[in-house]
Scaffold this motif. Structure first.
Motif, PDB file in Angstrom:
ATOM      1  N   ALA A 273       0.799  -1.066  -0.144  1.00 20.48           N
ATOM      2  CA  ALA A 273      -0.001   0.217  -0.096  1.00 20.48           C
ATOM      3  C   ALA A 273       0.965   1.035   0.019  1.00 20.48           C
ATOM      4  CB  ALA A 273      -0.918   0.110   1.332  1.00 20.48           C
ATOM      5  N   LYS A 274       1.853   1.217   0.871  1.00 23.28           N
ATOM      6  CA  LYS A 274       2.829   2.427   0.961  1.00 23.28           C
ATOM      7  C   LYS A 274       3.594   2.686  -0.512  1.00 23.28           C
ATOM      8  CE  LYS A 274       4.351   4.705   3.716  1.00 23.28           C
ATOM      9  NZ  LYS A 274       3.967   6.011   4.268  1.00 23.28           N
ATOM     10  N   GLN A 275       4.002   1.390  -1.248  1.00 25.75           N
ATOM     11  CA  GLN A 275       4.580   1.765  -2.586  1.00 25.75           C
ATOM     12  C   GLN A 275       3.747   2.269  -3.455  1.00 25.75           C
ATOM     13  OE1 GLN A 275       7.600   1.460  -3.318  1.00 25.75           O
ATOM     14  NE2 GLN A 275       7.309   1.752  -5.486  1.00 25.75           N
ATOM     15  N   TRP A 276       2.349   1.779  -3.531  1.00 28.09           N
ATOM     16  CA  TRP A 276       1.294   2.244  -4.401  1.00 28.09           C
ATOM     17  C   TRP A 276       1.086   3.899  -4.141  1.00 28.09           C
ATOM     18  CZ3 TRP A 276      -3.210  -2.117  -4.714  1.00 28.09           C
ATOM     19  CH2 TRP A 276      -2.736  -3.191  -5.497  1.00 28.09           C
ATOM     20  N   GLU A 277       1.094   4.113  -2.934  1.00 26.35           N
ATOM     21  CA  GLU A 277       0.816   5.554  -2.487  1.00 26.35           C
ATOM     22  C   GLU A 277       1.878   6.217  -3.159  1.00 26.35           C
ATOM     23  OE1 GLU A 277      -1.281   8.499  -0.632  1.00 26.35           O
ATOM     24  OE2 GLU A 277      -1.773   6.566  -0.747  1.00 26.35           O
ATOM     25  N   LYS A 278       3.231   5.494  -3.113  1.00 24.09           N
ATOM     26  CA  LYS A 278       4.130   6.481  -3.628  1.00 24.09           C
ATOM     27  C   LYS A 278       4.460   6.714  -4.993  1.00 24.09           C
ATOM     28  CE  LYS A 278       9.371   6.494  -3.549  1.00 24.09           C
ATOM     29  NZ  LYS A 278      10.593   5.482  -2.944  1.00 24.09           N
ATOM     30  N   GLU A 279       3.466   5.866  -5.597  1.00 22.04           N
ATOM     31  CA  GLU A 279       3.430   5.755  -7.144  1.00 22.04           C
ATOM     32  C   GLU A 279       2.013   6.726  -7.598  1.00 22.04           C
ATOM     33  OE1 GLU A 279       3.384   1.692  -8.445  1.00 22.04           O
ATOM     34  OE2 GLU A 279       5.668   1.492  -7.716  1.00 22.04           O
ATOM     35  N   GLY A 280       1.059   7.027  -6.494  1.00 23.76           N
ATOM     36  CA  GLY A 280       0.119   7.907  -6.897  1.00 23.76           C
ATOM     37  C   GLY A 280      -0.880   6.871  -7.121  1.00 23.76           C
ATOM     38  N   ILE A 281      -0.985   5.744  -6.596  1.00 21.37           N
ATOM     39  CA  ILE A 281      -2.380   5.058  -6.916  1.00 21.37           C
ATOM     40  C   ILE A 281      -2.876   4.803  -5.455  1.00 21.37           C
ATOM     41  CG2 ILE A 281      -2.852   2.631  -7.412  1.00 21.37           C
ATOM     42  CD1 ILE A 281      -0.487   2.420  -9.310  1.00 21.37           C
ATOM     43  N   GLY A 282      -4.034   5.159  -5.273  1.00 20.05           N
ATOM     44  CA  GLY A 282      -4.970   5.188  -3.964  1.00 20.05           C
ATOM     45  C   GLY A 282      -5.882   3.825  -4.002  1.00 20.05           C
ATOM     46  N   PRO A 283      -6.905   3.843  -3.188  1.00 19.13           N
ATOM     47  CA  PRO A 283      -7.967   2.623  -3.383  1.00 19.13           C
ATOM     48  C   PRO A 283      -8.628   2.789  -4.468  1.00 19.13           C
ATOM     49  CG  PRO A 283      -7.652   3.749  -1.158  1.00 19.13           C
ATOM     50  CD  PRO A 283      -6.882   4.507  -2.037  1.00 19.13           C
ATOM     51  N   ASP A 284      -8.749   4.155  -5.067  1.00 17.18           N
ATOM     52  CA  ASP A 284      -9.681   4.281  -6.180  1.00 17.18           C
ATOM     53  C   ASP A 284      -8.851   4.038  -7.456  1.00 17.18           C
ATOM     54  OD1 ASP A 284     -11.948   4.570  -4.604  1.00 17.18           O
ATOM     55  OD2 ASP A 284     -11.668   6.744  -4.169  1.00 17.18           O
ATOM     56  N   GLY A 285      -7.577   3.849  -7.431  1.00 19.21           N
ATOM     57  CA  GLY A 285      -7.131   3.836  -8.434  1.00 19.21           C
ATOM     58  C   GLY A 285      -5.920   4.823  -8.961  1.00 19.21           C
ATOM     59  N   PRO A 286      -5.438   5.279  -9.971  1.00 21.05           N
ATOM     60  CA  PRO A 286      -4.268   6.111  -9.944  1.00 21.05           C
ATOM     61  C   PRO A 286      -4.803   7.546  -9.941  1.00 21.05           C
ATOM     62  CG  PRO A 286      -4.337   4.636 -11.906  1.00 21.05           C
ATOM     63  CD  PRO A 286      -5.532   4.363 -11.112  1.00 21.05           C
ATOM     64  N   ARG A 287      -4.338   8.380  -8.967  1.00 23.81           N
ATOM     65  CA  ARG A 287      -4.777   9.742  -8.987  1.00 23.81           C
ATOM     66  C   ARG A 287      -4.414  10.481 -10.267  1.00 23.81           C
ATOM     67  NH1 ARG A 287      -2.467   8.507  -3.726  1.00 23.81           N
ATOM     68  NH2 ARG A 287      -4.194   8.194  -2.133  1.00 23.81           N
ATOM     69  N   GLU A 288      -5.170  11.698 -10.326  1.00 16.62           N
ATOM     70  CA  GLU A 288      -4.721  12.571 -11.261  1.00 16.62           C
ATOM     71  C   GLU A 288      -3.617  13.365 -10.769  1.00 16.62           C
ATOM     72  OE1 GLU A 288      -8.400  14.704 -12.544  1.00 16.62           O
ATOM     73  OE2 GLU A 288      -9.565  12.907 -13.073  1.00 16.62           O
ATOM     74  N   LYS A 289      -2.809  13.564 -12.018  1.00 16.63           N
ATOM     75  CA  LYS A 289      -1.772  14.604 -11.699  1.00 16.63           C
ATOM     76  C   LYS A 289      -2.011  16.019 -11.990  1.00 16.63           C
ATOM     77  CE  LYS A 289       1.690  11.119 -12.548  1.00 16.63           C
ATOM     78  NZ  LYS A 289       2.869  10.605 -13.042  1.00 16.63           N
TER      79      LYS A 289
END
Length: 289
Positions: A273-289
């Protein structure tokens, strides 16, 4: 000083409250060290309460009794306030309702006894039924005399169910009570505590003293002792109560329960979960930049 040994009423002891000095402080002065120690005791009580709550197997019942203005609310405010309300509850006992009077005298008490993992503080208690009911002749002597044994049996039942019971009598002098009544009159923030019955009850002091003495004789047991706390000095009252409660909870040897999950698996999920967070991926999928 062994507070429990000093203030505990031995089973079947003959107590004369007139012979116990309510102003005695055993050389313990009101200073920064004493107040700091009381606060430290309260903080450790909160830590032990957390373990009691987490363990979820045992409970603690604290009974506070005393004449009006003896300091029951004061103990709750100054010693027990740091406890987490999630696992702690104060139960006051007022005049019984019509529903409560339609049942046996312990019905309303058993309803609010502590559940596993909980600390409950009785502000007054089931002992009112051998105190005010006796002094005020609200029930015949043949009725209240039987209640001592019933109270002891009730407390044995609670203890067999995992409840530790600690009972405090906050012992003040008539002179100190009158002073505190006067303080209430002068303090708008405490005038709500004034009752029209205060002075009527005060005139019955000798009868209450005799009733309390019999309570100590009949209902102080090795497993659920009464502690008579000199309470004319508020700081000493709080200091002594905090020590006794702390010693009681320490003796219970409370432990946090073992971990109930596969900790390594949960750690791996956390790292992912921390790695995904670092890559901008949350529970709802990739976050908009």
């Amino acid at each position: 000083m062994d507070f429990r040994k000093e203030f505990a009423v031995k089973p079947d002891a003959k107590i004369k409250l007139k012979q116990i000095d309510p102003d005695r402080t055993y050389g313990i002065e009101k200073n920064e060290e004493t107040l700091r120690e009381t606060a430290a005791n309260s903080a450790e009580l909160a830590e032990l309460q957390y373990k009691l709550y987490s363990e979820g197997k045992r409970s603690l019942l604290i009974v506070l009794q005393g004449m009006d203005a003896a300091g029951k609310d004061g103990v709750i405010n100054h010693v027990l306030a740091p406890l987490n309300p999630q696992g702690c509850r104060v139960q006051a006992f007022k005049t019984p309702s019509s529903l409560e009077l339609a049942h046996d005298f312990l019905w309303r008490v058993h309803m609010v006894a502590p559940k596993r993992g909980e600390i409950v503080i009785f502000n007054r208690s089931h002992y009112e039924d051998v105190l005010i009911q006796r002094v005020r002749n609200l029930v015949p002597e043949s009725v209240w005399r039987e209640r001592y044994e019933l109270i002891n049996d009730f407390e044995k039942l609670l203890m067999k169910s995992g409840t530790t019971i600690v009972k405090f009598f906050l012992h003040i002098s008539p002179e100190e009570q009158l002073k505190r009544f006067g303080d209430r009159l002068e303090d708008p923030g405490r005038q709500w505590k004034i009752s029209s019955a205060d002075y009527a009850e005060r005139r019955l002091w000798p009868e209450y003293r005799k009733a309390f003495e019999e309570v100590f004789e009949r209902c102080s047991t090795k497993q659920a002792p009464w502690y008579i706390i000199p309470a004319d000095k508020k700081y000493f009252r709080n200091y002594a109560v905090s020590h006794i409660l702390l010693e009681t909870l320490r003796e219970m040897k409370l432990e946090l329960p073992p971990v109930s999950v596969d900790l390594e698996k949960v750690k791996a999920e956390y790292r992912t979960a921390k790695q995904w967070e670092k890559e901008g991926i949350g529970p709802d999928g990739p976050r908009e930049k």
